[in-house]
Design an enzyme around this catalytic site. Structure first.
Site, PDB file in Angstrom:
ATOM      1  N   GLY A   1       0.843  -1.195   0.000  1.00  0.00           N
ATOM      2  CA  GLY A   1       0.000   0.000   0.000  1.00  0.00           C
ATOM      3  C   GLY A   1       0.880   1.248   0.000  1.00  0.00           C
TER       4      GLY A   1
ATOM      5  N   TYR B   1       4.401  -2.613  -2.092  1.00  0.00           N
ATOM      6  CA  TYR B   1       5.120  -1.853  -1.074  1.00  0.00           C
ATOM      7  C   TYR B   1       5.687  -2.761   0.022  1.00  0.00           C
ATOM      8  CZ  TYR B   1       6.666   2.023   1.726  1.00  0.00           C
ATOM      9  OH  TYR B   1       7.465   2.894   2.426  1.00  0.00           O
TER      10      TYR B   1
ATOM     11  N   ASP C   1       2.794  -5.477 -15.390  1.00  0.00           N
ATOM     12  CA  ASP C   1       2.467  -4.499 -14.344  1.00  0.00           C
ATOM     13  C   ASP C   1       3.178  -3.193 -14.658  1.00  0.00           C
ATOM     14  OD1 ASP C   1       1.936  -3.145 -11.933  1.00  0.00           O
ATOM     15  OD2 ASP C   1       3.665  -4.076 -10.928  1.00  0.00           O
TER      16      ASP C   1
ATOM     17  N   HIS D   1       0.402  -6.981 -11.537  1.00  0.00           N
ATOM     18  CA  HIS D   1       1.047  -6.656 -10.259  1.00  0.00           C
ATOM     19  C   HIS D   1       0.919  -7.766  -9.223  1.00  0.00           C
ATOM     20  CE1 HIS D   1       2.674  -3.694  -7.474  1.00  0.00           C
ATOM     21  NE2 HIS D   1       1.681  -3.896  -6.630  1.00  0.00           N
TER      22      HIS D   1
END
Lengths: 482, 482
Positions: B100, B197, B403, B455
């Protein structure tokens, strides 16, 4: 089929047409018979296809057969012509060409991509294509040059002279002779479209037409050309191909670095540098592992028995010149196989007027000998682009952006080399609320991408391809709001 | 649910287990009850999940609940733990983290990607995942840090301090406290995996473990880390992102040229150059048109009513630093919506021990406030890679190559910046006779791509992801023959 029988069959077809003209609904397609919408001006015709095996019922006519382009040598090219689904007399005429060199516009364009009858996955029949381009135009598919598909010469030495110039000249002759068969199309608005190595054929033929149009008796109403993932300018096509392979993670940073440092694709002597040559071989080696024409789809893993076919279809050649490796067109080795089965059926060949119903002709989707023996290839057709743009001929170029063979980077490099002023900057175009791709307009040229489409774009994006084709014919920008 | 009731439910479950242990075949899955294959050493457990709505019958246990990481402030993290499908006592323990920052490992990893129960497309139920990673390991999913999913703090000022360090510290505390709940896993071979992340979280937590392992009482048997499309080194991640956008035809040559000429991503002052800043804005603008996490799939075009959600999910931020825009993780806004519906059901929350069955907690797949207020982010975790490699911790990095958010170019640039010697050069790896991607091995690090995956790789390539995960756990190269 003898003439008498053909006439009988034609009349039978005409009769069915007449009694069925009461707003007949065929399946869910809701087509009306042409009588309601504008009648064909074509006379009875020997080449009318009336009994194509497995053909779904349709309300347009289609024709197939040979046009002799050289009486002396006995050279004849095979065509398949589909009238537009409605009001053919009011719609333009579009000639479609596939590349290779050596590959069939019938096997690829007509029956895998944009024709009304798509070869079925069992190789035995055909199915209706809801996104056939004959919704928008009268579509003429040509097997070109001789040696491709059913096209032939009775003079064997003709095959030694095949190249860009030979191909363009015969295609040009074909057109004039075809107009004699179909005189109502003689002055029709005319476009040439094609993909892959037809990126050379299409401008070359357009230039011949453009030059000869000075003679009014030869005038053809050429309005524009449409090019899909086209080979354009060998040096930039090569550079784009290796940069694309690297940026799409097909080859390593190390391989790409070597190419960047050692390859001069604009030289006539590119491959004499061993480091360059080996690094490019590494690119080709990695591409043999996947479908270079469509990076993210699976390979057709056929039975082990057919592994020879696979290697045939994946053959790649790096010439001792800076010419592009002219890999065979198309994208799905399985689909190719189905086409091969279909066109080698005797009843199909009879219906298409290439066989007497007794003797089978050997048809293959691509002819490797032509590919191997190609005599001349223009290193760049950009000078032709410039001439056509100056002459007001519309040029649209599109690129399926998941093709590794003539990738979007090659096409952008090539177009960039033209140095045209940008008139409408890069933006998305849409179809059914999704981004179909991006486009940019230049003075005299429109460039558009198809997001997620491989080499033979309409195979992957049939619906948006048709919408794009329609925009091209109208001369309007692709839809730029969702 | 009160303790007494939980005990009753647990015993009911245990009873059913016992009478069903006769090689019961459930559907077509042919699982045997664990009693046949190696018994769990776990005692009766308050966190055992026994009545998850819509759960398909399975023969492994799973547990969910809170672990308090700070008694004083009342900070508690939510976890969901699935024992391995067979012989859990002989299989490693793997912690999975989403990124995130602010996104839920339960909402993404566990129920969209690699857990045994994938949220169904109606948002009401779950379905069994045939490629769940708990075939190979005991899988622990953590909602981290506080504010993510069900994880919370009773001290509001805690939320002002969220950042990489805070997250790593709480996750580390969580682990030790979780081992107190599940002591049989205390010395188990341990791995940390995550994506996006979590490319920061995973090495940061691994480093804490590695450093604290000097104290034998704190020792955790960390064997390796696994990173998917990970944010790694902001400067190279940025460079990769813009190069990828250009080479994948998302932005024009002109925009890319401006970026190349004006952006210095290694500077602390990247965005003060207006030309650079505007050109990067143009990249982000084009990416808003498609799914940046998966370039070639359609967007979820929901009802117009939910257009706010879409803009929320597509939010992109370019900080006034060289920090990456921390776009929310995941790839399918529709799937996100289904997860949201499922975890906001009272009976689901009750089954997962986050609600008493009367009061609904508000759950969201990503918390934008966390994303916006993130206090500290390491610009590069490559120094941690170096420390871990030196310490013998296995590092595998994979990249779904379609991605655009943390693209394969970013990951290659970042790994290249490490300067590790190559031990096995670039080659394809295979799954079910197709090229799954390519891989290259370095001293201490393995890098692999997933061809055509976005992703959140396992969403796109569930079967090959599981095979790859298995290879990682074994420490064996991915399969390099067809």
């Amino acid at each position: 089929m003898g003439f008498g029988l053909r006439v009988v069959v034609y009349f039978a077809f005409a009769f069915v047409s007449t009694i069925s003209s009461l707003h007949l609904v065929i399946g869910e397609r809701h087509w009306r018979w042409r009588d309601d919408e504008g009648s064909s001006s074509l006379p009875k015709h020997d080449d009318l296809v009336t009994n194509l095996p497995g053909q779904p019922p349709v309300d347009f006519r289609h024709y197939a057969g040979f046009v002799t382009v050289n009486e002396l040598n006995g050279r004849a090219l095979f065509y398949w012509f589909y009238e537009a689904m409605s009001r053919p007399d009011q719609k333009p005429l579009v000639l479609w060409l596939n590349g290779g060199p050596g590959c069939s516009s019938v096997g690829y364009g007509a029956t895998q991509e944009i024709g009304p009858f798509i070869v079925d996955t069992d190789g035995r029949g055909i199915k209706f294509n809801n996104f056939s381009w004959n919704q928008e135009a009268n579509m003429l598919f040509l097997e070109s040059p001789i040696g491709v598909g059913f096209s032939y010469s009775n003079t064997s030495t003709d095959y030694d002279n095949l190249g860009d110039e030979f191909t363009a000249n015969d295609a040009y002759t074909f057109l004039h002779k075809w107009f004699m068969k179909f005189p109502s199309y003689r002055t029709r608005t005319f476009y040439i479209a094609g993909e892959s190595y037809a990126g050379k054929y299409v401008p070359e033929l357009a230039e011949l037409i453009y030059d000869n149009n000075k003679d009014p008796s030869l005038h053809i109403n050429l309005n524009g050309i449409l090019l899909g993932n086209p080979e354009t300018y060998d040096a930039e096509d090569w550079r784009g191909m290796v940069d694309y392979a690297w940026s799409h993670a097909v080859v390593s940073d190390e391989t790409h670095k070597t190419i960047t440092e050692t390859c001069d694709f604009k030289s006539n002597d590119t491959w004499s540098n061993e480091d360059c040559s080996e690094a490019v071989d590494e690119v080709l080696k990695q591409y043999k592992e996947i479908d270079i024409f469509s990076l993210y789809t699976p390979l057709c893993i056929a039975d082990t028995a057919s592994s020879d076919d696979k290697s045939l279809l994946q053959v790649m050649m790096k010439r001792k010149s800076n010419m592009m490796p002219r890999i065979l067109g198309g994208f799905d080795p399985c689909l190719d196989g189905y086409a091969n089965a279909f066109y080698n059926k005797l009843d199909v060949q009879k219906a298409l007027h290439v066989s007497d119903g007794h003797h089978l002709r050997n048809w293959s989707i691509c002819n490797l000998n032509i590919f191997d023996g190609w005599a001349d290839s223009k290193p760049s057709v950009l000078p032709i682009y410039q001439k056509l743009i100056a002459g007001g001929v519309r040029i649209w170029v599109y690129s399926g952006d998941t093709d590794g063979r003539v990738p979007v980077l090659s096409t952008r490099y090539s177009i960039s080399a033209l140095g045209l002023p940008v008139t409408k900057s890069w933006r998305p175009w849409y179809h059914e609320k999704q981004v179909s791709g991006w486009f940019q307009e230049y003075e005299g040229l429109t460039f558009a991408t198809f997001r997620g489409a491989g080499h033979a774009v309409p195979c992957f994006k049939p619906s948006s391809s048709l919408a794009f084709f329609s925009a091209f014919l109208q001369g309007e920008s692709p839809t730029s709001s969702r």
